[in-house]
Design a protein around this motif. Structure first.
Motif, short mmCIF file in Angstrom:
data_model
loop_
_atom_site.label_atom_id
_atom_site.label_comp_id
_atom_site.label_asym_id
_atom_site.label_seq_id
_atom_site.Cartn_x
_atom_site.Cartn_y
_atom_site.Cartn_z
N ASP A 116 0.79 -1.22 0.00
CA ASP A 116 0.00 0.00 0.00
C ASP A 116 0.83 1.28 0.00
OD1 ASP A 116 1.04 -0.34 2.50
OD2 ASP A 116 -0.88 -0.65 3.49
N SER A 119 1.97 4.48 -4.24
CA SER A 119 1.49 5.79 -4.66
C SER A 119 2.04 6.90 -3.78
CB SER A 119 -0.03 5.83 -4.63
OG SER A 119 -0.50 5.62 -3.32
N GLY A 149 -3.21 2.71 -1.51
CA GLY A 149 -2.51 3.98 -1.57
C GLY A 149 -2.06 4.55 -0.25
N THR A 151 -3.40 6.56 2.00
CA THR A 151 -3.57 8.01 1.99
C THR A 151 -4.60 8.44 3.03
OG1 THR A 151 -5.17 7.76 0.22
CG2 THR A 151 -2.92 8.30 -0.42
N PRO A 162 -4.49 7.26 -4.66
CA PRO A 162 -5.07 6.05 -5.26
C PRO A 162 -5.19 6.12 -6.78
CG PRO A 162 -6.28 6.67 -3.30
CD PRO A 162 -5.32 7.79 -3.57
N TYR A 164 -3.12 7.03 -8.82
CA TYR A 164 -1.85 6.54 -9.38
C TYR A 164 -1.91 5.04 -9.64
CZ TYR A 164 3.15 5.27 -9.36
OH TYR A 164 4.38 4.77 -9.66
N LEU A 165 -2.61 4.32 -8.75
CA LEU A 165 -2.72 2.87 -8.92
C LEU A 165 -3.39 2.51 -10.24
CD1 LEU A 165 -3.87 1.82 -5.35
CD2 LEU A 165 -1.57 1.66 -6.31
#
Length: 200
Positions: A116, A119, A149, A151, A162, A164-165
């Motif tokens: 996780d 990102s 992510g 975040t 997220p 970015y994933l």
């Protein structure tokens, strides 16, 4: 343990309010944290309480691994000694300790594996993520991998996040591992790991 169960069955609340005034949302899982490269006395206490709360409610247990360490010890404690089914345990931050051998050993316990951090900006281990995921998939553990992510804080929200994933990481992983495997990591595996069928 009582606090875990109350958060799951009645709702969350600030610590200074009495139980009868619980008005917050119900928790969807039990969250605990380990220590750096070990399970210290506090982590052992909270993991034991989490295991008891799991037995009472059926809620899954998610574990923050400090810099991705003590994963095997955590799986052995929760699943081996405290009788939590492996498919009810999610170990987070494994990407922060990119030891492929340890990751595979942990995967063999049957727990879910949380990666996780890709990102997050400038994580020194990000470049090793692809090799680690490929090794786990080739060893038959693709159904245990979760991508996220991480975040949840204001600082983290300033990272790529997220999206970015889906926009950057996922297309690269599809080329390496195939679309079905990546879809499982992003959709099917999390659906199983965070299943709420235990909620009444």
């Amino acid at each position: 343990m009582r606090e875990f169960v109350a958060d799951l069955t009645e709702g969350t609340q600030p610590a200074d309010l009495p139980d009868e005034l619980r008005t917050g949302p119900r928790a969807g899982l039990i969250k605990v944290a380990g220590a750096f490269h070990t399970i210290d006395s506090h982590a052992r206490l909270t993991m034991t309480a989490a295991a008891v709360a799991h037995q009472e409610t059926g809620a899954p247990i998610a574990v923050h691994l400090e810099l991705g360490t003590a994963a095997l010890e955590t799986a052995e404690l929760l699943c081996g000694k405290l009788d939590v089914p492996p498919d009810q345990v999610i170990l987070g931050h494994l990407n922060r300790n990119p030891d492929v051998r340890i990751q595979r050993e942990v995967a063999e316990t049957g727990v879910f594996l949380g990666f996780d951090g890709p990102s997050r900006a400038n994580h020194a281990t990000d470049w090793r993520l692809f090799d680690g995921l490929e090794a786990l998939v080739e060893a038959g553990h693709g159904g245990q991998i979760l991508l996220g992510g991480d975040t949840t804080t204001a600082a983290a929200l300033r990272q790529p996040g997220p999206s970015y994933l889906l926009t950057t990481l996922s297309p690269r992983l599809v080329k390496l591992l195939g679309g079905d495997v990546v879809t499982a990591m992003l959709v099917a595996n999390p659906a199983r790991a965070f299943a709420t069928s235990w909620l009444k």
